[in-house]
Design an enzyme around this catalytic site. Structure first.
Site, short mmCIF file in Angstrom:
data_model
loop_
_atom_site.label_atom_id
_atom_site.label_comp_id
_atom_site.label_asym_id
_atom_site.label_seq_id
_atom_site.Cartn_x
_atom_site.Cartn_y
_atom_site.Cartn_z
N SER A 1 14.87 44.91 19.93
CA SER A 1 15.32 44.63 18.57
C SER A 1 16.78 44.17 18.58
O SER A 1 17.12 43.21 19.28
CB SER A 1 15.10 45.86 17.69
N ASP B 1 4.81 41.34 15.00
CA ASP B 1 6.12 41.87 14.61
C ASP B 1 6.49 41.33 13.24
O ASP B 1 6.60 40.13 13.04
CB ASP B 1 7.17 41.46 15.65
N HIS C 1 6.61 45.78 16.13
CA HIS C 1 8.02 45.61 16.51
C HIS C 1 8.46 46.58 17.59
O HIS C 1 9.08 46.17 18.58
CB HIS C 1 8.90 45.77 15.27
#
Length: 453
Positions: A273, A365, A399
């Site tokens: 991320s 995601d 994600h």
């Protein structure tokens, strides 16, 4: 080995379903009542291998013996995180003709998952508290998992036939944990138990800050020296990340390269991320970054300015009108960031890097467009004569691609957005992605940092 520790069970605070003996519950054989077969107590035992403890990323062998032939049973598992939040899963099974149930051979007939899933009772866990993510805060203490075998196919109504507790650890025996306070650097270094030197990795997490160590501690058990690096909202570091100065990360690189137990000369980066975005920036501006794994990262600056010396990368624009609401009342922000092909000044200059990259991408995601970012990074690298990166895409993965067996976090609070958003993903394919990604990144780092195939 049959797990049997009541002391651990009490300490876990999980035992909410009574205290009858679970090691050997005996009784008469099945009885026939009006054409319907019922099963009374049996001499059931629940066996785990490894027995009483294992590392979190290790598979477990779960077997129930001493059941009646073809007896229907429900298995359930539960654990509590450090904040007391309960996670649990259950599945319905049927014993074989010999009264044995081996989760490696028997498919789940229903419950939290179906099919042949030997580790489903772990990865399919769901939080009792909605939108709660399982995050290990203290790697020096294990998660304590309670497993139970219940008669019949009612997850809350069947008589308990057997029970076991199992510790899932985040530090393999002998792994060393070394807190780091060097100049401005705030981190924890994990070293393998054997003598060094070791290939070295810097590990970065995303928005929220703090110091998360569980990925670094697990990787140290695989032969790497791994530094879990905090960069905001920890100790005396800045409380916010309005500006990310790469000089701080340069200090961390220099510290690790100078450590007597690291192999060098190049360093590996692992980031998820926001940590993946910062890893790309580090590889673009700093020397000595040999290999980088980017898990669902952005190729543009997001939410803050990135600076190195006299260079500044502004964040991409927010497209508030692109935010959508899901049927569950969650925000979907996947379209809410302007493309770095439009906001060109926000594109991280990856073409300057001499790093070998591996992008791990969840194709579902919804935090942002991870696959698009990975492919645009690849295009820019190749357009400037750099090595084509490897991109591995995982269908229906969300994600947070974590180490194996972490439950999917498909939605939760996003601190930059200030609201609950959907992160995407489906439990089964996401668990498959995590297992493969964990092996892929280890193979990649061993090859790039040590020359091992």
């Amino acid at each position: 080995m049959v797990a049997s520790s009541f002391a651990v069970l009490r300490a876990s605070r999980l035992c909410q379903w009574g205290w009858k003996s679970w090691t050997q519950l005996s009784g008469p054989p099945p009885l026939s009542t009006g054409g319907r077969t019922t099963f009374a107590r049996t001499n059931a035992t629940l066996s785990l291998e490894p027995g009483s403890r294992s590392c979190w990323d290790e598979p477990l062998s779960i077997t129930v013996r001493g059941l009646a032939p073809e007896q229907p049973v429900t298995l359930r598992a539960a654990l509590r995180d450090e904040k007391g939040a309960l996670f649990r899963a259950h599945a319905r099974y049927r014993a074989d003709a010999g009264g044995e149930l081996d989760l490696a051979r028997a498919p789940a007939l229903g419950g939290s998952f179906t099919g042949l899933e030997p580790m489903g009772l772990i990865w399919a866990m769901e939080p009792e508290r909605p939108l709660w993510r399982l995050v290990k805060r203290d790697v020096q203490k294990p998660y304590v998992v309670e497993l139970e075998v219940l008669d019949g196919h009612e997850p809350d109504g069947g008589q308990r036939l057997a029970q076991a507790v199992h510790e899932r650890h985040f530090m393999a025996p002998g792994v060393r944990r070394v807190p780091v306070r060097d100049g401005r650097v705030r981190a924890t270094l994990f070293l393998p138990p054997e003598p060094g030197p070791f290939p070295e990795i810097i590990d970065l997490f995303g928005v929220g800050g703090g110091l998360l160590e569980y990925r670094a501690s697990l990787l140290a058990g695989k032969g790497f020296a791994v530094m879990a690096l905090a960069y905001y909202n920890y100790d005396d570091l800045p409380k916010t990340m309005e500006t990310m100065r790469i000089e701080y990360f340069e200090e961390a690189v220099n510290y690790l390269r100078g450590h007597p137990e690291v192999k060098g000369p190049g360093i590996g980066l692992l980031g998820i991320s926001k940590g993946g975005e910062l890893g790309l920036a580090m590889a673009s501006f700093l020397k000595g970054i040999t290999a980088a794994v980017v898990i669902n990262g952005s190729v543009a600056a997001v939410g803050n300015t990135v600076c190195y010396k006299d260079e500044t990368i502004p964040p991409v624009s927010l497209l508030r009108d692109k935010v959508k609401m899901t049927k569950d009342g969650l925000l979907d922000v996947v379209e809410a960031l302007q493309s770095p092909l439009v906001d060109k000044k926000s594109f991280i200059p990856v073409e300057r890097s001499d790093t070998t990259f591996l992008f791990l991408v969840g194709q579902d995601d919804h935090n942002w467009k991870s696959e698009f970012y990975a492919r645009e990074a690849s295009k820019r690298l190749q357009a400037h004569g750099k090595e084509k990166p490897q991109i591995i895409c995982y269908p229906e993965a969300g994600h947070y691609i974590e180490p194996p067996y972490f439950p999917l976090c498909s939605a939760g609070m996003h601190l930059l957005v200030g609201a609950n958003i959907t992160f995407g993903g489906e439990p089964k394919p996401h668990s498959v992605a995590q297992l493969d990604a964990w092996q892929q990144l280890q193979t990649f780092f061993h090859k790039q940092l040590s020359g091992k195939s």
